[in-house]
Write a protein that holds these residues in place. Structure first.
Motif, PDB file in Angstrom:
ATOM      1  N   ARG A   4       0.825  -1.208   0.000  1.00 48.88           N
ATOM      2  CA  ARG A   4       0.000   0.000   0.000  1.00 48.88           C
ATOM      3  C   ARG A   4       0.861   1.261   0.000  1.00 48.88           C
ATOM      4  N   GLU A   5       1.926   1.253   0.781  1.00 45.80           N
ATOM      5  CA  GLU A   5       2.820   2.410   0.807  1.00 45.80           C
ATOM      6  C   GLU A   5       3.445   2.644  -0.557  1.00 45.80           C
ATOM      7  N   ASN A  10       3.279   6.332  -5.555  1.00 47.31           N
ATOM      8  CA  ASN A  10       3.139   6.537  -7.004  1.00 47.31           C
ATOM      9  C   ASN A  10       1.742   7.019  -7.387  1.00 47.31           C
ATOM     10  N   GLN A  11       1.032   7.587  -6.446  1.00 44.33           N
ATOM     11  CA  GLN A  11      -0.342   8.035  -6.691  1.00 44.33           C
ATOM     12  C   GLN A  11      -0.387   9.196  -7.687  1.00 44.33           C
ATOM     13  N   ASP A  12      -1.323   9.119  -8.597  1.00 41.70           N
ATOM     14  CA  ASP A  12      -1.581  10.161  -9.594  1.00 41.70           C
ATOM     15  C   ASP A  12      -3.081  10.429  -9.546  1.00 41.70           C
ATOM     16  N   LEU A  13      -3.467  11.530  -8.923  1.00 37.21           N
ATOM     17  CA  LEU A  13      -4.889  11.791  -8.699  1.00 37.21           C
ATOM     18  C   LEU A  13      -5.639  12.040 -10.002  1.00 37.21           C
ATOM     19  N   GLU A  14      -4.984  12.652 -10.979  1.00 34.69           N
ATOM     20  CA  GLU A  14      -5.641  12.854 -12.285  1.00 34.69           C
ATOM     21  C   GLU A  14      -5.912  11.511 -12.949  1.00 34.69           C
ATOM     22  N   TYR A  15      -4.947  10.602 -12.836  1.00 41.85           N
ATOM     23  CA  TYR A  15      -5.151   9.270 -13.406  1.00 41.85           C
ATOM     24  C   TYR A  15      -6.232   8.516 -12.651  1.00 41.85           C
ATOM     25  N   GLY A  33      -4.958   5.410  -7.738  1.00 40.32           N
ATOM     26  CA  GLY A  33      -4.546   6.204  -8.888  1.00 40.32           C
ATOM     27  C   GLY A  33      -3.107   5.900  -9.266  1.00 40.32           C
ATOM     28  N   VAL A  34      -2.850   4.668  -9.726  1.00 45.06           N
ATOM     29  CA  VAL A  34      -1.502   4.244 -10.100  1.00 45.06           C
ATOM     30  C   VAL A  34      -1.561   3.611 -11.482  1.00 45.06           C
ATOM     31  N   ARG A  35      -0.645   3.995 -12.328  1.00 42.96           N
ATOM     32  CA  ARG A  35      -0.648   3.474 -13.698  1.00 42.96           C
ATOM     33  C   ARG A  35      -0.199   2.016 -13.733  1.00 42.96           C
ATOM     34  N   VAL A  36      -0.709   1.292 -14.715  1.00 44.13           N
ATOM     35  CA  VAL A  36      -0.493  -0.154 -14.778  1.00 44.13           C
ATOM     36  C   VAL A  36       0.986  -0.554 -14.855  1.00 44.13           C
ATOM     37  N   PRO A  37       1.842   0.123 -15.636  1.00 45.16           N
ATOM     38  CA  PRO A  37       3.259  -0.298 -15.637  1.00 45.16           C
ATOM     39  C   PRO A  37       3.899  -0.266 -14.252  1.00 45.16           C
ATOM     40  N   ILE A  38       3.521   0.704 -13.437  1.00 51.39           N
ATOM     41  CA  ILE A  38       4.051   0.771 -12.070  1.00 51.39           C
ATOM     42  C   ILE A  38       3.477  -0.362 -11.228  1.00 51.39           C
ATOM     43  N   PRO A  55      -5.601  -7.393   0.000  1.00 48.27           N
ATOM     44  CA  PRO A  55      -5.930  -6.277  -0.901  1.00 48.27           C
ATOM     45  C   PRO A  55      -7.285  -5.652  -0.590  1.00 48.27           C
ATOM     46  N   GLU A  56      -7.326  -4.328  -0.653  1.00 49.97           N
ATOM     47  CA  GLU A  56      -8.581  -3.590  -0.484  1.00 49.97           C
ATOM     48  C   GLU A  56      -8.832  -2.665  -1.670  1.00 49.97           C
ATOM     49  N   TYR A  57      -7.840  -1.863  -2.031  1.00 50.20           N
ATOM     50  CA  TYR A  57      -7.975  -0.973  -3.182  1.00 50.20           C
ATOM     51  C   TYR A  57      -7.888  -1.767  -4.486  1.00 50.20           C
ATOM     52  N   GLN A  58      -8.416  -1.186  -5.559  1.00 54.49           N
ATOM     53  CA  GLN A  58      -8.357  -1.843  -6.858  1.00 54.49           C
ATOM     54  C   GLN A  58      -6.919  -2.124  -7.280  1.00 54.49           C
ATOM     55  N   GLU A  59      -6.038  -1.186  -7.043  1.00 56.52           N
ATOM     56  CA  GLU A  59      -4.644  -1.376  -7.430  1.00 56.52           C
ATOM     57  C   GLU A  59      -3.985  -2.482  -6.614  1.00 56.52           C
ATOM     58  N   GLU A  60      -4.354  -2.605  -5.352  1.00 57.94           N
ATOM     59  CA  GLU A  60      -3.829  -3.701  -4.534  1.00 57.94           C
ATOM     60  C   GLU A  60      -4.308  -5.043  -5.066  1.00 57.94           C
ATOM     61  N   LEU A  61      -5.553  -5.089  -5.460  1.00 58.39           N
ATOM     62  CA  LEU A  61      -6.108  -6.320  -6.013  1.00 58.39           C
ATOM     63  C   LEU A  61      -5.407  -6.690  -7.315  1.00 58.39           C
ATOM     64  N   MET A  62      -5.069  -5.668  -8.114  1.00 59.84           N
ATOM     65  CA  MET A  62      -4.358  -5.939  -9.359  1.00 59.84           C
ATOM     66  C   MET A  62      -2.949  -6.452  -9.067  1.00 59.84           C
ATOM     67  N   VAL A  63      -2.289  -5.869  -8.087  1.00 60.10           N
ATOM     68  CA  VAL A  63      -0.968  -6.357  -7.674  1.00 60.10           C
ATOM     69  C   VAL A  63      -1.071  -7.816  -7.232  1.00 60.10           C
ATOM     70  N   PHE A  64      -2.062  -8.106  -6.418  1.00 60.81           N
ATOM     71  CA  PHE A  64      -2.282  -9.460  -5.895  1.00 60.81           C
ATOM     72  C   PHE A  64      -2.410 -10.455  -7.043  1.00 60.81           C
ATOM     73  N   GLY A  65      -3.246 -10.123  -8.023  1.00 56.93           N
ATOM     74  CA  GLY A  65      -3.476 -11.021  -9.149  1.00 56.93           C
ATOM     75  C   GLY A  65      -2.283 -11.127 -10.078  1.00 56.93           C
ATOM     76  N   LEU A  66      -1.648  -9.996 -10.387  1.00 54.68           N
ATOM     77  CA  LEU A  66      -0.486 -10.028 -11.279  1.00 54.68           C
ATOM     78  C   LEU A  66       0.659 -10.810 -10.664  1.00 54.68           C
ATOM     79  N   ALA A  67       0.818 -10.706  -9.347  1.00 49.03           N
ATOM     80  CA  ALA A  67       1.905 -11.414  -8.687  1.00 49.03           C
ATOM     81  C   ALA A  67       1.771 -12.925  -8.842  1.00 49.03           C
ATOM     82  N   ILE A  68       0.541 -13.413  -8.989  1.00 48.03           N
ATOM     83  CA  ILE A  68       0.338 -14.845  -9.228  1.00 48.03           C
ATOM     84  C   ILE A  68       1.032 -15.242 -10.526  1.00 48.03           C
ATOM     85  N   GLY A  69       0.787 -14.474 -11.560  1.00 46.41           N
ATOM     86  CA  GLY A  69       1.392 -14.772 -12.854  1.00 46.41           C
ATOM     87  C   GLY A  69       2.900 -14.619 -12.872  1.00 46.41           C
ATOM     88  N   TYR A  70       3.429 -13.707 -12.061  1.00 44.94           N
ATOM     89  CA  TYR A  70       4.878 -13.494 -12.019  1.00 44.94           C
ATOM     90  C   TYR A  70       5.598 -14.499 -11.117  1.00 44.94           C
TER      91      TYR A  70
END
Length: 221
Positions: A4-5, A10-15, A33-38, A55-70
């Motif tokens: 989460r930290e 890498n938070q981008d509020l506009e994104y 608000g974090v871009r996918v490459p990050i 995971p709670e935030y959408q980006e955390e959930l994406m990290v959780f899922g992507l880490a499975i593949g990596y």
């Protein structure tokens, strides 16, 4: 590593605001608000260091899922991790991004086929997971008949399921016209899915113009 930290660094509020428009079903407070490459870079570190987190935030959930593949592990361990992840999916973006990263599926097609089918009658995003996995990995010679059978028999009203089925069928049409076209000629699909799949196929550069004209004639009024 605190996931989460790292994300908030890498938070981008506009994104975040832009992303919210693409995923309207999720409250803005659930986005950092974090871009996918990050997000991908963080997920690679999580996989390497075997970091555990809830995971709670959408980006955390994406990290959780992507880490499975990596991760580098056995197919049984991959499936165990997916069993945690799949029921948590709550947006098309998390679903589709993670599915595209589950490359280990190519080495375990039979076992993963049985695995993804257990979700084909589940919640909206569990079914979308099944459909997108079929589109990403099973529109191939040895599976196309089974794939089309599943895709053409999913009959659900949820928008993100119908859109995924239409997308998958349009992709199948571009790859296996001889096997997929009869589905459209039979007009046996849900009307919305039928027409949306035709629209997507007609937008594809892989479908020749004369075939696009024919597909247009198959639209259900």
């Amino acid at each position: 590593m605190n996931v989460r930290e790292e994300l908030f660094k890498n938070q981008d509020l506009e994104y975040r605001d832009f992303n919210k428009k693409l995923i309207p079903n999720i409250d803005i407070d659930n986005f950092i608000g974090v871009r996918v490459p990050i997000i991908r870079d963080i997920a690679k570190e999580v996989a390497l260091e075997n970091v555990t987190f809830i995971p709670e935030y959408q980006e955390e959930l994406m990290v959780f899922g992507l880490a499975i593949g990596y991760s580098k592990c056995s197919i049984d361990e991959y499936i165990k991790r997916l069993d945690e992840f799949v029921p948590m999916i709550s947006s098309w973006a998390v679903c589709d991004t993670v599915c595209s990263n589950l490359k280990f599926t190519k080495k375990h097609l039979d076992k993963m086929w049985d695995y993804i089918l257990k979700y084909k009658n589940g919640s909206e995003y569990e079914v979308r997971f099944t459909v997108v996995m079929i589109m990403d990995y099973y529109l191939i010679d040895e599976y196309i008949d089974r794939a089309l059978d599943v895709l053409s028999t999913i009959n659900r009203e949820e928008y993100y399921i119908k859109m995924a089925v239409a997308w998958a069928l349009a992709t199948a049409l571009a790859k296996f016209e001889d096997k997929t076209l009869p589905i459209f000629e039979s007009k046996s699909l849900d009307t919305w899915v039928h027409n949306k799949a035709i629209q997507k196929a007609r937008e594809s550069y892989r479908v020749p113009k004369e075939k696009k004209d024919y597909l247009n004639s198959l639209k259900i009024k």
